[in-house]
Motif scaffolding. Structure first.
Motif, PDB file in Angstrom:
ATOM      1  N   MET A   1       0.850  -1.207   0.000  1.00 45.29           N
ATOM      2  CA  MET A   1       0.000   0.000   0.000  1.00 45.29           C
ATOM      3  C   MET A   1       0.876   1.243   0.000  1.00 45.29           C
ATOM      4  N   ILE A   3       0.946   5.278   0.736  1.00 47.79           N
ATOM      5  CA  ILE A   3       0.202   6.369   1.387  1.00 47.79           C
ATOM      6  C   ILE A   3       0.968   7.672   1.167  1.00 47.79           C
ATOM      7  N   LYS A  26      -2.665  -0.682  -3.590  1.00 42.84           N
ATOM      8  CA  LYS A  26      -3.658   0.269  -3.082  1.00 42.84           C
ATOM      9  C   LYS A  26      -2.953   1.598  -2.845  1.00 42.84           C
ATOM     10  N   PHE A  28      -3.443   5.646  -1.243  1.00 37.63           N
ATOM     11  CA  PHE A  28      -4.223   6.673  -0.534  1.00 37.63           C
ATOM     12  C   PHE A  28      -3.462   7.988  -0.636  1.00 37.63           C
ATOM     13  N   PHE A  56      -8.572   7.587  -2.925  1.00 35.56           N
ATOM     14  CA  PHE A  56      -7.931   6.272  -2.861  1.00 35.56           C
ATOM     15  C   PHE A  56      -8.298   5.429  -4.064  1.00 35.56           C
ATOM     16  N   LYS A 154      -6.718   9.532   9.924  1.00 33.90           N
ATOM     17  CA  LYS A 154      -6.151   8.972   8.682  1.00 33.90           C
ATOM     18  C   LYS A 154      -5.923   7.472   8.845  1.00 33.90           C
ATOM     19  N   LYS A 155      -5.317   7.115   9.962  1.00 35.39           N
ATOM     20  CA  LYS A 155      -5.029   5.699  10.223  1.00 35.39           C
ATOM     21  C   LYS A 155      -6.348   4.911  10.321  1.00 35.39           C
ATOM     22  N   ILE A 158      -8.259   4.389   6.922  1.00 33.55           N
ATOM     23  CA  ILE A 158      -7.640   3.352   6.067  1.00 33.55           C
ATOM     24  C   ILE A 158      -8.058   1.972   6.583  1.00 33.55           C
ATOM     25  N   GLU A 159      -7.987   1.807   7.895  1.00 35.98           N
ATOM     26  CA  GLU A 159      -8.385   0.509   8.481  1.00 35.98           C
ATOM     27  C   GLU A 159      -9.851   0.210   8.196  1.00 35.98           C
ATOM     28  N   GLU A 162     -10.318  -0.906   4.630  1.00 35.87           N
ATOM     29  CA  GLU A 162      -9.835  -2.290   4.508  1.00 35.87           C
ATOM     30  C   GLU A 162     -10.884  -3.265   5.037  1.00 35.87           C
TER      31      GLU A 162
END
Ligand code: BTN
Length: 232
Positions: A1, A3, A26, A28, A56, A154-155, A158-159, A162
């Protein structure tokens, strides 16, 4: 990924395009601020410092309805979890605005570029002020009184994307359908005609059922434009 985090950009939607290669990765792209944030229907999306703006690309998702559901349900669920402790309940205004108390806190834009879908989400997080022409906009801060940590957001987003993208299409469709506003008076353009009526339900495969005068008519959600809810 991959970022990418930027301070300032015209639009993360355009910026991400140069990173989308044939590699199945992926991507972002986040920006603290956008100079010309893009909204649906050629509108601008107000994007000052304080919001969460990102685009994304998920290489494995090639179906437009599927990516639409992943994006809408991820943004909705993320916001729902963040405002839960304040007893606020967001909802989805079709097609995919995330609303709280009739105020728009998040906008979503999906564009196709070289056969690939680019998803953009803008969440008004800590925004303290909106220009007077954006009457229906608000932010999580203005609605809760709390300033949120954008780094953690942000973290977490993304999670969340997913997690949500691993759900089945059927589970996503159910969650989307359960959280849209029904029984609302709506107006939209379909086949070059303006229609006004009450949204009854969303049926299978993105068909909405609308009561217009004494008739009930079905419309394909992705073929209607200039959609708006009418306040009574
Ligand atoms: C809308 O409500 O009309 C859609 C708004 C989408 C805004 C996001 S912010 C991140 C991404 N980059 C853009 O230029 N637009 C989307």
């Amino acid at each position: 990924m991959k970022i990418i985090e930027l301070k300032e950009v015209f639009s993360t939607q355009d910026y991400i395009k140069k990173y989308i290669s044939e590699k199945k990765e992926k991507i972002f792209v986040f920006a603290e601020k956008q100079i010309k944030g893009k909204g649906r229907g050629n509108r601008l999306f107000y994007s000052p410092v304080g919001g969460l703006y990102f685009s994304f690309y998920l290489p494995d998702i090639e179906d437009e309805k599927h990516i639409f559901l992943i994006t809408s349900v991820s943004a909705f669920t993320f916001i729902e979890e963040k405002v839960k402790e304040f007893n606020l309940k967001p909802y989805i205004r079709i097609p995919n605005d995330i609303m709280i108390n009739k105020k728009k806190v998040c906008g979503i834009l999906i564009e196709k570029s070289e056969n690939k879908f680019i998803c953009g989400i803008g969440i008004n997080v800590n925004t303290t002020f909106f220009p007077s022409d954006l009457k229906e906009a608000s932010s999580l801060y203005l609605l809760t009184g709390k300033k949120f940590n954008l780094k953690k957001f942000k973290k977490d987003i993304i999670e969340k994307i997913e997690e949500i993208s691993s759900l089945t299409y059927e589970a996503l469709y159910k969650r989307y359908s359960e959280n849209i506003t029904i029984s609302k008076k709506i107006e939209f353009l379909y086949d070059n005609q303006i229609f006004r009526g009450v949204l009854n339900e969303i049926k299978n495969d993105f068909v909405i059922s609308v009561s217009i005068n004494d008739k009930v008519l079905d419309f394909p959600l992705f073929e209607i434009f200039n959609f708006r809810e009418i306040d009574e």
